[in-house]
Design an enzyme around this catalytic site. Structure first.
Site, short mmCIF file in Angstrom:
data_model
loop_
_atom_site.label_atom_id
_atom_site.label_comp_id
_atom_site.label_asym_id
_atom_site.label_seq_id
_atom_site.Cartn_x
_atom_site.Cartn_y
_atom_site.Cartn_z
N ASN A 1 0.85 -1.19 0.00
CA ASN A 1 0.00 0.00 0.00
C ASN A 1 0.89 1.24 0.00
OD1 ASN A 1 -1.83 2.00 0.20
ND2 ASN A 1 -2.82 1.27 2.07
N THR A 2 1.05 1.80 -1.18
CA THR A 2 1.93 2.97 -1.34
C THR A 2 1.17 4.27 -1.10
OG1 THR A 2 1.38 2.78 -3.66
CG2 THR A 2 3.50 1.84 -2.97
N ASP A 3 -0.05 4.16 -0.58
CA ASP A 3 -0.87 5.36 -0.47
C ASP A 3 -1.38 5.56 0.96
OD1 ASP A 3 -2.04 7.63 -1.63
OD2 ASP A 3 -3.95 6.62 -1.94
N MET A 4 -0.52 5.32 1.95
CA MET A 4 -0.95 5.51 3.34
C MET A 4 -0.73 6.97 3.74
SD MET A 4 0.03 2.02 5.34
CE MET A 4 1.67 1.74 4.69
N HIS A 5 -1.55 7.85 3.15
CA HIS A 5 -1.38 9.27 3.45
C HIS A 5 -2.19 9.67 4.70
CE1 HIS A 5 -5.34 10.10 1.75
NE2 HIS A 5 -5.00 9.44 0.65
#
Ligand SMILES: Nc1ncnc2c1ncn2[C@@H]1O[C@H](COP(=O)(O)OP(=O)(O)OP(=O)(O)O)[C@@H](O)[C@H]1O
Ligand SMILES: [Mg+2]
Length: 457
Positions: free
Chosen positions: A359-363
């Site tokens: 998951n490269t989108d843990m903003h």
């Protein structure tokens, strides 16, 4: 204009001592000037902490705005008055505890912009843009809500923000709209929730409508196409849901998004094994689209609401840790006593889990909190938007080759990693076997299972 008002208008809020000094007047004269200015000033903080600011009008309206909280039965209660200050910022006059943690200045009610718990009410993402397009002309604001000033946002919220995320409503007009809904529900005049059997028809129609014109409601952010709906809940009560949907063509990019929505559902299914609550979800396939339906945890039955606060809003106000890991967020929150130590540890596990899930989108907007119980003001909200975003189509459509390279942890992260890895492995195994996922992507998941298993030894 009185000199004290003129001065504060230009210089922003000031403590009494500094103000008297800069105006070259005695304390006694200052007190007389403050009394003479009356409602033109906003005064907060007791004794030595007292500060003064000039009041700012919102589109010509100087009166403060009421802030309401809606409870689990749908009843609003006023919890504060929101005063706007010049040249910018605001002051919250609390009538009841806000329910969210406050740093030093905010404890007296002062904020440099909008009070941070209101930041999450801002229309944003896919639904927010549709909301803004729909109402821009009436509200006299830009069509892109990202370009809205604090005043534009408040203006919009105070008129039409009755159904924003969480449990807060700002402004009497918005509260009246909420009460109209309460009335309609109680009188049996509200639209009936969707029946289970109707979903396969209703969801494709809603998706088409959301893509064509956008729907006017704006009760959740996020960039992915989605709509909100009501359906019959398992317990017989209506259930508010967020529904994300894939495209309806059979291009590889569309197929991938559909696969990823199933992955998001599967990730939610394994998260309890990590000791974390996840949003309850399910997959509906209909009309050539894949729908991920997620039960909203800030809505309860037909009218009930509860508080929700994003890490993004809290971080921006109180920490300034933008772009850092959720594990660090947890440690920083626990150090202030705002989050229990075991919740901070859970966040460390969640962060490792997300990394092992690619998951490269843990903003900062993908982590939220709910009001805590007892002395600790926050607890982790159910996890949402957890999926292997590494495999998201680039620019929405292209599928460049991606390589899954799970990493070993630093020694200080080893315990969290050890807890997360078997759960991530279970995720990849389930994804590799789930026939709602395309054969091509199942093969990717099977390969990832092997790679992670090899690392686990
Ligand atoms: N189950 C839920 N209950 C209540 N609110 C939710 C739930 N799931 C998500 N939200 C809220 O809705 C927002 C959008 O959801 P989500 O993050 O899943 O959408 P997205 O479009 O995939 O987001 P992104 O832009 O990060 O890709 C979240 O930021 C969160 O505030
Ligand atoms: Mg998101």
């Amino acid at each position: 204009m009185l000199p004290i008002v003129d001065f504060l208008r230009r210089r922003g809020r000031q403590a009494a001592g500094a103000l008297a000094e800069q105006l070259g007047i005695s304390r006694a004269t200052l007190m007389r000037a403050v009394r003479a200015a009356g409602d033109e000033l906003v005064v907060r903080g007791a004794a030595r902490r007292t500060q003064y600011a000039a009041r700012r009008a919102l589109r010509g309206q100087a009166a403060p705005l009421p802030v309401y909280r809606v409870d689990a039965e749908g009843t609003p209660q006023q919890i504060a008055w929101l005063h706007l200050t010049a040249p910018d910022g605001s002051a919250l006059e609390m009538l009841q505890p806000l329910g969210w943690p406050l740093d030093e200045a905010a404890r007296d009610g002062w904020f440099d912009g909008l009070p941070y718990p209101l930041q999450d009410l801002r229309p944003q993402g896919f639904l927010g843009r549709a909301f803004a397009r729909h109402h821009a002309a009436t509200l006299q604001v830009a069509e892109d809500p990202a370009a809205w000033s604090d005043d534009d946002t408040l203006h919009a919220l105070s008129l039409l923000g009755e159904d924003a995320p969480g449990d807060l409503i700002v402004g009497e007009a918005a509260c009246r709209r909420w009460l109209q809904r309460v009335r309609a529900v109680r009188a049996g005049e509200a639209e009936a929730p969707l029946r289970e059997a109707a979903l396969a028809q209703a969801y494709p129609a809603q998706a088409d409508a959301a893509m064509a014109a956008g729907l006017p409601g704006s009760s959740a952010g996020g960039e992915f196409p989605k709509f909100t709906a009501w359906r019959d809940g398992a317990d017989g009560r209506p259930q508010a849901v967020l529904v994300k949907f894939s495209g309806s063509d059979d291009s590889p990019g569309t197929r991938r998004w559909a696969d990823l929505l199933v992955c998001e559902h599967l990730a939610g299914g394994v998260l309890p094994a990590l000791g974390l609550p996840a949003a309850v979800s399910r997959i509906v396939q209909a009309g050539g689209r894949t729908f991920l339906e997620v039960e909203r945890f800030d809505r309860h039955g037909a009218l009930g609401r509860s508080g929700l606060l994003s890490w993004g809003a809290l971080n921006g106000e109180c920490f300034g840790l933008a772009g850092r890991s959720w594990a660090e967020a947890g440690r920083a929150l626990a150090a202030r006593g705002w989050l229990a130590a075991q919740d901070a540890e859970a966040l460390a596990r969640l962060w490792q889990f997300g990394r092992l899930l690619a998951n490269t989108d843990m903003h900062d907007g993908n982590l939220s909190f709910r009001p805590g119980e007892g002395a600790v003001p926050l607890r982790i909200a159910p996890v949402y938007d957890m999926l292997p975003m590494l495999y998201a189509p680039a620019r929405g459509v292209e599928l460049p080759p991606r390589e899954y390279r799970p990493e070993l942890p630093l020694p200080q992260d080893a315990a969290a990693w050890q807890a997360a890895a078997p759960v991530a492995l279970a995720f990849w195994q389930r994804a590799a076997a789930d026939e709602r996922i395309s054969a091509g992507f199942r093969a990717v998941c099977a390969e990832n299972t092997r790679r992670l298993a090899a690392l686990l030894g």
